[in-house]
Motif scaffolding. Structure first.
Motif, PDB file in Angstrom:
ATOM      1  N   PHE A 484      46.919  24.781  40.296  1.00 31.89           N
ATOM      2  CA  PHE A 484      45.596  25.380  40.112  1.00 31.89           C
ATOM      3  C   PHE A 484      44.993  24.863  38.814  1.00 31.89           C
ATOM      4  N   GLY A 485      43.695  24.593  38.856  1.00 31.30           N
ATOM      5  CA  GLY A 485      42.966  24.233  37.634  1.00 31.30           C
ATOM      6  C   GLY A 485      41.578  24.825  37.689  1.00 31.30           C
ATOM      7  N   SER A 486      41.165  25.499  36.623  1.00 29.81           N
ATOM      8  CA  SER A 486      39.837  26.130  36.641  1.00 29.81           C
ATOM      9  C   SER A 486      39.284  26.279  35.231  1.00 29.81           C
ATOM     10  N   LEU A 487      37.979  26.093  35.145  1.00 26.51           N
ATOM     11  CA  LEU A 487      37.232  26.343  33.902  1.00 26.51           C
ATOM     12  C   LEU A 487      36.044  27.223  34.226  1.00 26.51           C
ATOM     13  N   SER A 488      35.676  28.090  33.290  1.00 29.65           N
ATOM     14  CA  SER A 488      34.364  28.732  33.379  1.00 29.65           C
ATOM     15  C   SER A 488      33.604  28.401  32.104  1.00 29.65           C
ATOM     16  N   VAL A 489      32.336  28.093  32.284  1.00 24.78           N
ATOM     17  CA  VAL A 489      31.514  27.579  31.182  1.00 24.78           C
ATOM     18  C   VAL A 489      30.188  28.335  31.128  1.00 24.78           C
ATOM     19  N   GLU A 490      29.773  28.654  29.924  1.00 23.48           N
ATOM     20  CA  GLU A 490      28.456  29.245  29.707  1.00 23.48           C
ATOM     21  C   GLU A 490      27.421  28.125  29.787  1.00 23.48           C
ATOM     22  N   PRO A 491      26.527  28.138  30.782  1.00 18.61           N
ATOM     23  CA  PRO A 491      25.689  26.960  31.024  1.00 18.61           C
ATOM     24  C   PRO A 491      24.673  26.658  29.932  1.00 18.61           C
ATOM     25  N   THR A 492      24.192  27.657  29.222  1.00 20.50           N
ATOM     26  CA  THR A 492      23.155  27.396  28.212  1.00 20.50           C
ATOM     27  C   THR A 492      23.716  26.796  26.934  1.00 20.50           C
ATOM     28  N   THR A 493      25.009  27.016  26.673  1.00 23.23           N
ATOM     29  CA  THR A 493      25.614  26.517  25.427  1.00 23.23           C
ATOM     30  C   THR A 493      26.703  25.491  25.665  1.00 23.23           C
ATOM     31  N   GLY A 494      27.284  25.486  26.862  1.00 26.20           N
ATOM     32  CA  GLY A 494      28.432  24.629  27.127  1.00 26.20           C
ATOM     33  C   GLY A 494      29.741  25.242  26.663  1.00 26.20           C
ATOM     34  N   HIS A 495      29.694  26.475  26.173  1.00 26.27           N
ATOM     35  CA  HIS A 495      30.918  27.109  25.659  1.00 26.27           C
ATOM     36  C   HIS A 495      31.876  27.433  26.810  1.00 26.27           C
ATOM     37  N   ILE A 496      33.083  26.914  26.712  1.00 30.26           N
ATOM     38  CA  ILE A 496      34.112  27.192  27.715  1.00 30.26           C
ATOM     39  C   ILE A 496      34.665  28.593  27.478  1.00 30.26           C
ATOM     40  N   LYS A 497      34.619  29.429  28.507  1.00 35.91           N
ATOM     41  CA  LYS A 497      35.026  30.829  28.370  1.00 35.91           C
ATOM     42  C   LYS A 497      36.420  31.112  28.919  1.00 35.91           C
ATOM     43  N   THR A 498      36.819  30.378  29.950  1.00 32.56           N
ATOM     44  CA  THR A 498      38.184  30.521  30.457  1.00 32.56           C
ATOM     45  C   THR A 498      38.717  29.134  30.796  1.00 32.56           C
ATOM     46  N   GLY A 646      31.184  20.809  33.738  1.00 32.61           N
ATOM     47  CA  GLY A 646      30.104  20.382  32.860  1.00 32.61           C
ATOM     48  C   GLY A 646      28.869  19.952  33.619  1.00 32.61           C
ATOM     49  N   ALA A 647      29.057  19.151  34.676  1.00 34.12           N
ATOM     50  CA  ALA A 647      27.913  18.654  35.448  1.00 34.12           C
ATOM     51  C   ALA A 647      27.117  19.793  36.059  1.00 34.12           C
ATOM     52  N   TYR A 648      27.804  20.786  36.576  1.00 34.49           N
ATOM     53  CA  TYR A 648      27.121  21.897  37.254  1.00 34.49           C
ATOM     54  C   TYR A 648      26.416  22.855  36.285  1.00 34.49           C
ATOM     55  N   THR A 649      26.635  22.703  34.961  1.00 37.95           N
ATOM     56  CA  THR A 649      25.847  23.521  34.016  1.00 37.95           C
ATOM     57  C   THR A 649      24.371  23.179  34.128  1.00 37.95           C
ATOM     58  N   THR A 650      24.067  21.993  34.638  1.00 37.98           N
ATOM     59  CA  THR A 650      22.683  21.543  34.767  1.00 37.98           C
ATOM     60  C   THR A 650      21.862  22.499  35.630  1.00 37.98           C
ATOM     61  N   PHE A 651      22.423  22.990  36.714  1.00 42.53           N
ATOM     62  CA  PHE A 651      21.657  23.776  37.675  1.00 42.53           C
ATOM     63  C   PHE A 651      21.257  25.153  37.140  1.00 42.53           C
ATOM     64  N   PRO A 652      22.138  25.952  36.567  1.00 38.13           N
ATOM     65  CA  PRO A 652      21.692  27.244  36.028  1.00 38.13           C
ATOM     66  C   PRO A 652      20.966  27.125  34.692  1.00 38.13           C
ATOM     67  N   ASN A 653      20.958  25.931  34.100  1.00 42.60           N
ATOM     68  CA  ASN A 653      20.323  25.742  32.800  1.00 42.60           C
ATOM     69  C   ASN A 653      18.994  25.010  32.920  1.00 42.60           C
ATOM     70  N   ASN A 654      18.302  25.232  34.030  1.00 43.26           N
ATOM     71  CA  ASN A 654      16.944  24.713  34.212  1.00 43.26           C
ATOM     72  C   ASN A 654      16.874  23.195  34.117  1.00 43.26           C
ATOM     73  N   GLY A 655      17.903  22.519  34.675  1.00 42.57           N
ATOM     74  CA  GLY A 655      17.876  21.063  34.721  1.00 42.57           C
ATOM     75  C   GLY A 655      18.409  20.382  33.494  1.00 42.57           C
ATOM     76  N   VAL A 656      18.973  21.145  32.571  1.00 46.51           N
ATOM     77  CA  VAL A 656      19.482  20.574  31.316  1.00 46.51           C
ATOM     78  C   VAL A 656      21.009  20.663  31.310  1.00 46.51           C
ATOM     79  N   TYR A 657      21.670  19.520  31.165  1.00 42.87           N
ATOM     80  CA  TYR A 657      23.129  19.469  31.091  1.00 42.87           C
ATOM     81  C   TYR A 657      23.595  19.924  29.719  1.00 42.87           C
ATOM     82  N   SER A 658      24.610  20.797  29.682  1.00 43.30           N
ATOM     83  CA  SER A 658      25.234  21.232  28.423  1.00 43.30           C
ATOM     84  C   SER A 658      26.663  20.702  28.375  1.00 43.30           C
TER      85      SER A 658
END
Length: 836
Positions: A484-498, A646-658
């Protein structure tokens, strides 16, 4: 009488002169210099903090955390003073009264060493010397050092240094680590009897260890408490009650790097920090590099402690279910031989052999049988590496000449390596080595086939169970645990939460967050995004589900032969799909059509690069991370969980990659900032085009299994690779992106059908359960009513495909009507011309 007085004065003066002379000689001996006295060396652990400053773990050689006097438990200070040095605040490092008492009673009524002298021994003079002469000289050194230390430090600083330096055993150095190890608590929360237990260990951490010698420890605790009562730190009634308290070591736990939350994260963090600290701009003021294990750095991360704990709990529940399905499926099959031709059997056999070779049991056998010979041969043939693979290559050449030549032709070994092997084969030592190697193989086969009692990994409370099993079966068993491998990321900052890199760090060290695996259909949003944002294609465009071929000469694909991929079910229904349905049902034909329309792979690869994936970076094998091949539209690229999150942060962040980050700052032990992170972002889509992608991805997961009771606005995409080797799901809410991969360590550790082997079964349920837990937990303040950002006004892109199709139909009718009118007019004009 006068003569006696005279002689006494002479003796007194000579004594003073002798004392001065001795101290002068001591001062000229090997002693710490001024710098060492003012900066005594401590090997301090480096704590790692979560985003709320709770400790996640430590990097250490010695598990020591520095304390200042004001933070030390008052009970511990009282116990120390009462037991070791009650006149500590009245002397300058040497207690004259205590020294005279020790001399008078030959040490039977207490030692003469003060706290300062004991600290001097710990810091500078070391273990007790054996001979009387050496012990006397050591004691004089300690006196001298103690006086110097008392000049440079306050009494409180000396006490703090004493508590911080002492080794309490079981990997606990210093009071803080000791309290955590023996009692499972912060030292500030120690009870009186617990503090007395630890202080009692100062006399001998082995003899009075509460873990290994509980009776001695309790007796010593009683002595310490008696001293505390003697000097009025506690009353007589308190003494009586405290002596009766049972020692509670139920929370004892020796520190292990695998303990605590986010062990895989901390493992990868170690590599990242060590690499960072190689940069000279992060060196110490004296120009030397920091050591993560001894310099007491403080590392502040983005990990959310509570989210991490929930993620690990949900991972365990999910993977236990997945493993049960896998075990049931393979209960009457052998994945090491199933559906394997001769070439595949060889691959699997070699893998099994490599797993055997990497085991501790094998290494012990190898050392016993080959150790002496290899040591001698290493001197005679220093260029040969003497790994198992090297010996096996020589064995193959010995058995059949030409084996090395074939390895050279395949660029597996160099000509120089072959020459070095050949020298060994022609030497007198070869026959002995060959015999020993063959004996090793026989012993290995026998030992690894013999059942023994052992512990293996399992989904129990302790993550293990005891069984009787052969070592070979144990190796197979553990290799067949799904990972298993998983990350959760805050899309507006790029901060990895888990960060979860595997199912259990104690048993499986390899981190799967940064390991490349084929990503399957999770890559398709890059293709759709490029088609919409760069080619202006409508998400409502109709695409027929029929075979599409990219042939040699088509566009700028440069394919050598025609490429006509199938859908995952091998069928074409010839229906028309818009992009919503195409992405939701993951029809390969739609992705191939879009790729063919774009005419090259560059648009997609450039988009992926803008979303944080270095598409043009070359791997060790010379291939690009995202190959210049049309098959990437189906997810053939090998990428990792970090890339996808990282790539998918773009979608919830209004088109901006974090860009994902996990360290906010690093300070030294004195809180001087060494490193501060800078958030990086990149605009990928316009807000309008981004919302089109959000709407497409929302449609993928809306009203699907497991998502009915999720209140939040959710987007996502599953991925399934060939033969069900990898299962993916990358999903997001407006505030969190979660990328998850599930699969085996080897391609043959897999499910056998789409029913169990698709990303929707292997990875997606974890995301759903994780998000539900967050929604239901008030600690996180998640707003389920929050929606992905939609730009105001007209998007410029029609998202209602019914309206779009009507518009197209009306437009087509208008075009036909205009064409008919033009044709009628042309006909009338022609008739008029003929009449004339």
């Amino acid at each position: 009488m006068k003569k006696l007085v005279k002689y006494l004065w002479i003796l007194f003066i000579l004594g003073i002169i002798a004392a001065v002379l001795v101290f002068f000689l001591v001062s000229k001996s090997e002693l710490p210099d001024l710098t060492e006295l003012e900066n005594p060396k401590y090997e301090l652990a480096s704590p790692v903090y979560a985003d709320d400053n709770r400790e996640l773990g430590r990097f250490f050689i010695y598990n020591r955390v520095s304390l200042v006097y004001e933070d030390i438990s008052p009970y511990a200070v009282e116990a120390l003073l009462a037991t070791e040095d009650i006149r500590f605040h009245k002397h300058n490092g040497i207690d004259a009264r205590g020294t005279m008492r020790a001399v008078a009673y030959l040490g039977k009524r207490g030692g003469a060493s003060t706290i300062t002298q004991q600290l001097a021994k710990q810091l500078f003079t070391g273990a007790v010397a054996r001979s009387f002469k050496d012990r006397l000289w050591q004691k004089l050194k300690e006196w001298y050092i103690s006086i110097q230390m008392e000049k440079r430090y306050t009494k409180e600083e000396i006490i703090a240094m004493y508590f911080n330096k002492f080794d309490f055993h079981h990997g606990a150095v210093g009071l803080q680590a000791a309290a955590e190890t023996y009692f499972g608590k912060d030292q500030a929360k120690l009870s009186r009897e617990e503090a007395a237990t630890l202080v009692g260990m100062f006399k001998s951490p082995h003899n009075y260890n509460p873990r290994s010698n509980p009776q001695n420890s309790r007796a010593r605790r009683s002595v310490v408490l008696g001293q505390m009562e003697k000097y009025d730190f506690i009353s007589e009634s308190q003494l009586d009650s405290l002596r009766e308290v049972e020692m509670d070591l139920s929370n004892f736990k020796s520190k292990n790097q695998s303990d605590g939350p986010a062990p895989y994260f901390r493992q990868e963090l170690t590599k990242w920090v060590k690499n960072l600290l190689k940069d000279k701009k992060y060196y110490k003021p004296d120009g030397t590099p920091y050591d993560i294990y001894t310099d007491g750095l403080k590392i502040y991360t983005t990990i959310n402690y509570d989210l991490q704990m929930i993620a690990e709990e949900e991972m365990a529940k999910h993977m236990k279910e997945q493993q049960a399905k896998y075990d049931k499926l393979w209960s009457k099959r052998d994945p090491w031989t199933y559906d394997a031709d001769s070439a595949q059997r060889k691959i699997r056999d070699n893998k099994l052999r490599s797993l055997i070779y990497s085991s501790d049991r094998y290494k012990s056998l190898r050392s016993k049988i080959l150790g002496t010979q290899i040591a001698a041969l290493s001197e005679k043939f220093p260029k040969v590496r003497w790994r198992d693979v090297d010996i096996q290559r020589m064995m193959d050449e010995d058995a059949k000449a030409g084996s090395l030549r074939r390895l050279i032709a395949r660029d597996i070994i160099s000509k120089q390596m072959a020459s070095d092997y050949d020298k060994v084969l022609k030497s007198e030592a070869w026959d002995d080595l060959k015999d020993s190697w063959n004996r090793l193989q026989k012993d290995v086969d026998k030992v690894f086939a013999t059942p023994v009692k052992m512990k293996i990994f399992d989904y129990t409370d302790d993550w293990e169970r005891e069984v009787t099993m052969s070592p070979l079966d144990s190796i197979k068993y553990h290799h067949e645990r799904l990972q298993f491998g998983s990350l959760s990321v805050e899309p507006t900052t790029g901060h990895i939460k888990t960060w979860i890199g595997g199912i259990n760090h104690k048993w499986f060290k390899y981190d799967h967050v940064n390991s490349d695996r084929q990503v399957g259909s999770t890559f398709k949003p890059f293709v759709y995004g490029a088609a919409i944002s760069m080619k202006g294609m409508s998400p409502c465009q109709q695409i027929q589900d029929i075979p599409y071929t990219i042939a040699p000469g088509d566009g700028n694909f440069y394919v050598a032969e025609p490429w006509t991929p199938e859908n995952s079910d091998g069928e074409y229904n010839r229906e028309y799909y818009d992009m919503y349905r195409g992405l939701r049902e993951s029809r390969n034909t739609v992705s191939v059509f879009l790729m063919k329309e774009m005419g090259n792979t560059k648009l997609v690869r450039d988009l992926a690069r803008n979303m944080g994936i270095d598409a043009y970076q070359k791997r060790r094998d010379g291939e690009y991370r995202i190959p210049d091949a049309p098959s990437i539209c189906l997810g053939s690229a090998d990428l990792n969980v970090m890339d996808m999150a990282g790539a998918y942060t773009t979608f919830p962040n209004n088109g901006v990659y974090s860009e994902p980050l996990f360290v906010t700052r690093i300070t030294d032990k004195n809180d001087r900032v060494i490193y501060t992170a800078v958030e990086q972002e990149n605009t990928v889509f316009s807000p309008e085009h981004n919302y089109v992608m959000v709407d497409l991805l929302r449609n993928v997961v809306s009203k699907t299994t497991g998502f009915w009771d999720i209140k939040s606005d959710v987007i996502g995409k599953t991925g399934t690779t060939n033969d069900y080797v990898d299962g993916w799901f990358v999903g997001a809410t407006p505030d969190l992106v979660v990328a998850t991969w599930v699969g085996g360590e080897s391609p043959w550790v897999r499910f056998l059908s789409i029913a169990d082997g698709q990303g929707a079964r292997m990875a997606k349920p974890y995301f759903a359960n994780f998000i539900k837990r967050i929604e239901d937990d008030p600690r996180f303040g998640m707003d389920p009513e929050k929606r992905f950002y939609k730009p105001p006004g007209d998007l410029g892109v029609e998202l209602d495909c019914a309206k779009y199709q009507k518009f197209i139909q009306d437009s087509d009718e208008d075009v036909i009507e205009d064409a008919l009118m033009d044709a009628e007019k042309d006909l009338m004009d022609a008739l008029d011309f003929e009449e004339q």
